[in-house]
Design a protein around this motif. Sequence first.
Motif, short mmCIF file in Angstrom:
data_model
loop_
_atom_site.label_atom_id
_atom_site.label_comp_id
_atom_site.label_asym_id
_atom_site.label_seq_id
_atom_site.Cartn_x
_atom_site.Cartn_y
_atom_site.Cartn_z
N ARG A 84 120.84 30.90 8.08
CA ARG A 84 120.82 32.16 7.32
C ARG A 84 121.66 33.24 8.02
O ARG A 84 121.16 34.32 8.34
CB ARG A 84 119.37 32.62 7.13
CG ARG A 84 118.51 31.60 6.39
CD ARG A 84 117.03 31.99 6.42
NE ARG A 84 116.18 30.97 5.81
CZ ARG A 84 115.78 30.97 4.55
NH1 ARG A 84 116.15 31.94 3.73
NH2 ARG A 84 115.03 29.99 4.09
N ASP A 87 121.77 36.74 6.10
CA ASP A 87 120.51 37.27 5.57
C ASP A 87 120.40 38.79 5.76
O ASP A 87 120.95 39.35 6.73
CB ASP A 87 119.34 36.57 6.26
CG ASP A 87 118.04 36.69 5.49
OD1 ASP A 87 117.70 35.74 4.77
OD2 ASP A 87 117.39 37.74 5.61
N ARG A 88 119.66 39.45 4.87
CA ARG A 88 119.47 40.90 4.98
C ARG A 88 118.65 41.29 6.20
O ARG A 88 118.81 42.38 6.75
CB ARG A 88 118.76 41.43 3.73
CG ARG A 88 119.61 41.39 2.47
CD ARG A 88 119.02 42.26 1.39
NE ARG A 88 117.67 41.85 1.01
CZ ARG A 88 116.91 42.49 0.12
NH1 ARG A 88 117.39 43.58 -0.48
NH2 ARG A 88 115.72 42.05 -0.19
N ASP A 89 117.76 40.38 6.64
CA ASP A 89 116.85 40.65 7.74
C ASP A 89 117.55 40.37 9.08
O ASP A 89 117.98 39.25 9.35
CB ASP A 89 115.60 39.78 7.60
CG ASP A 89 114.50 40.17 8.58
OD1 ASP A 89 114.78 40.27 9.79
OD2 ASP A 89 113.35 40.34 8.14
N GLU A 90 117.64 41.38 9.93
CA GLU A 90 118.34 41.22 11.21
C GLU A 90 117.70 40.16 12.09
O GLU A 90 118.39 39.39 12.76
CB GLU A 90 118.39 42.56 11.95
CG GLU A 90 119.16 42.52 13.26
CD GLU A 90 119.24 43.86 13.95
OE1 GLU A 90 119.80 43.92 15.07
OE2 GLU A 90 118.74 44.86 13.38
N ARG A 91 116.37 40.12 12.11
CA ARG A 91 115.68 39.13 12.93
C ARG A 91 115.98 37.71 12.44
O ARG A 91 116.19 36.79 13.25
CB ARG A 91 114.17 39.38 12.92
CG ARG A 91 113.38 38.44 13.83
CD ARG A 91 111.91 38.78 13.81
NE ARG A 91 111.67 40.14 14.27
CZ ARG A 91 110.46 40.70 14.34
NH1 ARG A 91 109.39 40.01 13.93
NH2 ARG A 91 110.32 41.93 14.77
N VAL A 92 116.02 37.54 11.13
CA VAL A 92 116.36 36.23 10.56
C VAL A 92 117.78 35.84 10.96
O VAL A 92 118.04 34.68 11.31
CB VAL A 92 116.22 36.26 9.03
CG1 VAL A 92 116.78 34.98 8.41
CG2 VAL A 92 114.76 36.43 8.63
N ARG A 93 118.68 36.81 10.94
CA ARG A 93 120.07 36.52 11.31
C ARG A 93 120.18 36.12 12.78
O ARG A 93 120.95 35.21 13.14
CB ARG A 93 120.98 37.72 11.04
CG ARG A 93 121.17 38.03 9.56
CD ARG A 93 122.41 38.90 9.34
NE ARG A 93 122.43 40.10 10.16
CZ ARG A 93 121.84 41.24 9.84
NH1 ARG A 93 121.16 41.33 8.70
NH2 ARG A 93 121.93 42.30 10.62
N ASP A 122 118.28 35.23 2.06
CA ASP A 122 118.14 36.43 1.24
C ASP A 122 119.39 37.29 1.41
O ASP A 122 119.52 38.02 2.39
CB ASP A 122 116.89 37.21 1.65
CG ASP A 122 116.67 38.45 0.80
OD1 ASP A 122 117.44 38.67 -0.16
OD2 ASP A 122 115.73 39.21 1.11
N ARG A 134 129.24 39.74 9.45
CA ARG A 134 128.33 38.66 9.86
C ARG A 134 129.07 37.33 10.00
O ARG A 134 128.75 36.53 10.89
CB ARG A 134 127.17 38.58 8.86
CG ARG A 134 126.30 39.83 8.91
CD ARG A 134 125.37 40.00 7.73
NE ARG A 134 124.80 41.35 7.74
CZ ARG A 134 123.97 41.83 6.82
NH1 ARG A 134 123.62 41.06 5.79
NH2 ARG A 134 123.50 43.05 6.92
#
Length: 287
Positions: A84, A87-93, A122, A134
């Motif tokens: 991912r 992804d919009r979520d920094e932690r997920v990225r 997401d 990214r």
Amino acid sequence: MVESMKLGERQFPFKSALNASTLMPFGLRLDQQLRVAAEAGYDGYEIWVRDVEAYVDEGHSLSTLRNEVEALGIAIPNAIAFFRWADRDERVREEALLQAKREMELLAELGCLAVAAPPFGDVEGVTPHEFAQRFAELAKLGAEAGVEPYLEFWGRAARLNTLEQTLEVLRSLEASEAKLLLDPFHLYTGGSKLDSLHEVAGRNIGIVHANDYGATPPRETIADADRLFPGDGVAPLGQLAQLLHQNGYAGYLSLELFMESYGDLGAVEVAKLGLEKLQAAFSLTSL
């Protein structure tokens, strides 16, 4: 293996590859998949990272398999992965980049020097500039591992679902050598314009997936399982082949199907049939 094959008065000016998804109904181990592709006559085999991980988890050696691949005379031009990265979520990225680093190192050990980077996760509302930032992070990781990510668009994704959006991302990247992954099915489902390919130089195409689709189900509901062998549907594959050739692309066309069954056909039979149909559908009448 030859890079160009003549079919009567037509010529196939590309390299052929088989995507692991096409062999999924047969439940083959990674080394078995590669042997099937080589026996069927493909120039390359596009692997899935999950098969590489399963192979390693079973105690097999990637360095030994790499030697076997070289002996088979087949290349591994790309891998399919699902991290991912956008992804919009920094932690997920952050977690995704760790996953990407780990998977790229596995691929490098096997001798696979590229990996698909689709808009997995997401990505609702992510702008082309953010995608570019990214992707640049991912490309930096790839450079360290020796594996290049190919920017892929998905027709069903919330963002990065058309060729036009993907070109916006490429224009936002400082690195002009970035490459994308093309797929007729995603061109269709996302509503991309084939003429937009005029803006893509061959050097900016990493790999092209090869498949077809029928007039039904309609574009709004057609699914991966509805993909057809090249030439069995209504996709403008001849026009696509001509545009790719005009743009200077001479790389791999990788047969990517998601059929649940091929009836009584065995794996090698399916692979050979697919190669015949791929070459026929993407051959040009004049060069």
